[in-house]
Each structure stands twice: as C-alpha cells, then as structure tokens.
Scaffold this motif. Structure first.
Motif, short mmCIF file in Angstrom:
data_model
loop_
_atom_site.label_atom_id
_atom_site.label_comp_id
_atom_site.label_asym_id
_atom_site.label_seq_id
_atom_site.Cartn_x
_atom_site.Cartn_y
_atom_site.Cartn_z
N MET A 1 -89.89 -83.64 35.80
CA MET A 1 -91.30 -83.44 36.14
C MET A 1 -91.41 -82.77 37.49
SD MET A 1 -94.37 -86.27 36.30
CE MET A 1 -94.28 -86.54 34.54
N ASP A 73 -96.60 -80.30 37.81
CA ASP A 73 -97.14 -81.20 36.80
C ASP A 73 -97.97 -82.29 37.46
OD1 ASP A 73 -95.68 -80.00 34.59
OD2 ASP A 73 -93.89 -80.90 35.47
N VAL A 74 -97.52 -82.72 38.63
CA VAL A 74 -98.17 -83.79 39.39
C VAL A 74 -98.36 -83.31 40.82
CG1 VAL A 74 -97.90 -86.12 40.31
CG2 VAL A 74 -97.17 -85.61 37.97
N GLN A 98 -101.05 -82.75 35.08
CA GLN A 98 -101.12 -84.02 34.37
C GLN A 98 -101.76 -85.12 35.23
OE1 GLN A 98 -97.27 -85.20 32.86
NE2 GLN A 98 -96.75 -83.11 32.26
N HIS A 99 -101.59 -85.03 36.56
CA HIS A 99 -102.03 -86.14 37.40
C HIS A 99 -102.18 -85.67 38.84
CE1 HIS A 99 -101.48 -90.84 37.77
NE2 HIS A 99 -102.65 -90.43 38.20
N PRO A 150 -107.71 -85.75 35.70
CA PRO A 150 -106.70 -86.82 35.77
C PRO A 150 -106.37 -87.24 37.21
CG PRO A 150 -105.60 -84.73 35.43
CD PRO A 150 -107.08 -84.43 35.44
N ARG A 216 -99.51 -94.13 34.23
CA ARG A 216 -100.56 -93.11 34.25
C ARG A 216 -101.75 -93.46 33.38
NH1 ARG A 216 -101.78 -88.76 31.02
NH2 ARG A 216 -102.73 -86.94 32.06
#
Length: 317
Positions: A1, A73-74, A98-99, A150, A216
C-alpha cells in the motif's frame, strides 16, 4: 500500500513512519526538510522523502494537486491547521484515495464540561488553533456524510515523548518547573492545582493512527480521541514528577492574578490556555470501535519526556 505521510518527521511521525514501514507500507514523507525524526532506526532508509513548503503551495492553490500527483492509496495528514488547507487537499484527493487520516486536537472541544468528554460532545472551541481545528473536523465529516469521502480524524492530547519538552505541571513548557520538583524546591501553582491535563505518548498516538488504518471499515467518517486513559490534575502531576526523583513536592498555591503577576508572560499565556481547557477525554470509543487501548498512562507518557530532559542534561536533577 502506498502511504503518504504529510509532516512525517515530527512528534507523531517519529513513531508512525517506522511502524508503517514494518507493516509493509511503501511510505513517502512529505516534509519541508527542516527537521529530522527525534530518533531513528534502519526503517527510515526505506522511506522516500519529498520536499514541499505547504504554506506557500496552499497559498498558490497547488498543494492538493502535488499530493494527488504522488498517487498514494492512503494519506496521513499531520500538519493541517486551517479549513482552507483541508478543503484544498480533500478536493484534490476526492475519488483518488482509499483513506485520509487527519490529525486534529482535543482543543476542538473547548473547556471541559461533562468528563470524561466523549467525541460526540458539543463543540465550544476558543482560540484560533482550536476554532480552526474544529472547523476542519466539521468540514471533513460533512464531506464524509455527503460525498462518502473516506476520512478519519484523530484528536491527540498533550503529546509527550523523548525529544522535546512536555507540558509541565504548571501547564506551560518551562523546564525550570521540572528542575524545581527534581531538586525538592518550592513550586507555585495557580489556584488549587486541580485543573487537568491530558498527556499522551507520541507512540500511542501513532498506534491509534495504525488502528484506524487497519480497521478502515469502522473508522471511516469517525473521529477518535488519542489520549492516555487517565487525566492528571496539576498538583497530581507535580507530585508524580517529584516522586520520580525521590522527593516530596513542595507546592504553594496562589490565586490566578497573584501567580500570573510573578511568572514570565509566555508561561502565563500557555498556562491560561491549558487550564481554561482542562481536558479530560474518554478513550471508550477507540476501544469499542478499533479495539485500541493506549499503552502509557498519563504520568508514564509525561515521564518519558522528562527522563529525556535529564539524560540530555537539559535539566539538572
């Protein structure tokens, strides 16, 4: 990730970045390049560093795009202080990550009312820092509800650890307070010393970010406190520090105006800010939703920083 940490060389990042590397994340740290981690190990050799001046890029409206172009991604944002800065970043990342984990503060609550204060308590922030952080939280959580953005928000208390001066039992950052307690000398505290502080070890804050990232599904759209499971009164904190050095705290209590009149101006301002808040926040939500419990008690978190002051000769015990 692919995980991007904004401001990853400070108090929290010192513990968070190595933890992410050990968990297998491909970590990039976005930093001004003006500081190194407070302590480091071999994991930092695996971290990519990108230099950026957030203030200047926010002013130019380019910072959010800079982050998005790194294709994370994060994103873990440890140094966002205005709603406009948060908005620029969130809009640039919307639909691309994603976050987003944002570092807030327990100052969003304002003065404690019912304690321990829970995350859903009504907000009454004061001061520019608390007001802006509360506005950021409100914006991000509204965007989560409205757009499915998110985001998770983590609200640390008074962050402690080896490498910097922790907030002291007088509610400011003057290391002479620790020296007096270590040497058994008299220490003056305002009022009756019953206002509260909410220390937390930086390692525990880092672990809460990891817990939110790992859980998550339950963390999205939520905010969580990151404090020790207990709060400290000023006098209780002073007594705990003195005991660490084998001394009995010699405390004198003065009315606020009398105390403020004999103290340095910057110490008075810091103390006033801390005791007007007198935080005492709950960790129940993080345990219930994330299975997270802080490792360090409030006094243990504070003493980790105080021991460092002694070991490095910054105070004389």
């Amino acid at each position: 990730m692919r995980t991007l940490v904004i401001g990853g060389t400070g108090h929290i990042g010192t513990y968070l970045v190595p933890r992410l590397v050990r968990l297998g994340h491909d970590v990039t740290v976005l930093t001004r390049g003006e500081r190194s981690p407070h302590h480091s190990d071999g994991t930092w050799a695996k971290v990519a560093f990108v230099q950026a001046d957030r203030d200047a890029e926010d002013a130019a409206g380019t910072f959010g795009r800079r982050v998005a172009d790194l294709n994370p991604d994060v994103v873990i944002d440890l140094i966002c202080f205005t709603e406009d800065s948060a908005r620029q970043l969130a809009e640039a990342l919307d639909g691309k990550i994603q976050h987003l984990l944002h570092c807030g503060t327990i100052w969003v609550h304002g003065p404690s009312a019912t304690v321990p204060t829970r995350e859903h308590a009504p907000r009454r922030p004061f001061g520019e820092y608390g007001i802006q952080k509360a506005a950021i939280e409100d914006y991000l959580l509204r965007k989560a509800r409205r757009d499915g953005f998110p985001v998770t928000i983590v609200h640390p208390g008074h962050i402690c650890g080896p490498g910097w001066v922790p907030v002291n039992p007088a509610g400011n950052f003057n290391p002479a307070v620790y020296e007096k307690l270590a040497q058994g000398r008299e220490l003056s505290l305002p009022n009756f010393g019953l206002e509260t502080l909410n220390p937390v070890h930086a390692a525990d804050v880092a672990e809460l970010f990891v817990a939110a990232l790992t859980s998550r599904a339950t963390a999205l759209g939520e905010s969580f406190h990151a404090v020790a499971s207990d709060a400290l009164t000023l006098r209780g904190y002073a007594e705990g520090v003195a005991q660490r050095f084998g001394k009995e705290a010699q405390l004198v209590f003065l009315a606020w105006d009398e105390w403020a009149d004999i103290m340095p101006e910057q110490d008075v301002a810091a103390t006033r800010d801390h005791i007007l808040h007198s935080p005492n926040c709950s960790m129940e939500k993080a345990e219930r939703l994330l299975g997270y419990r802080p490792r360090y008690s409030a006094i243990e978190a504070a003493l980790a920083g105080i021991d460092w002051l002694v070991d490095t000769g910054k105070i004389t015990a």
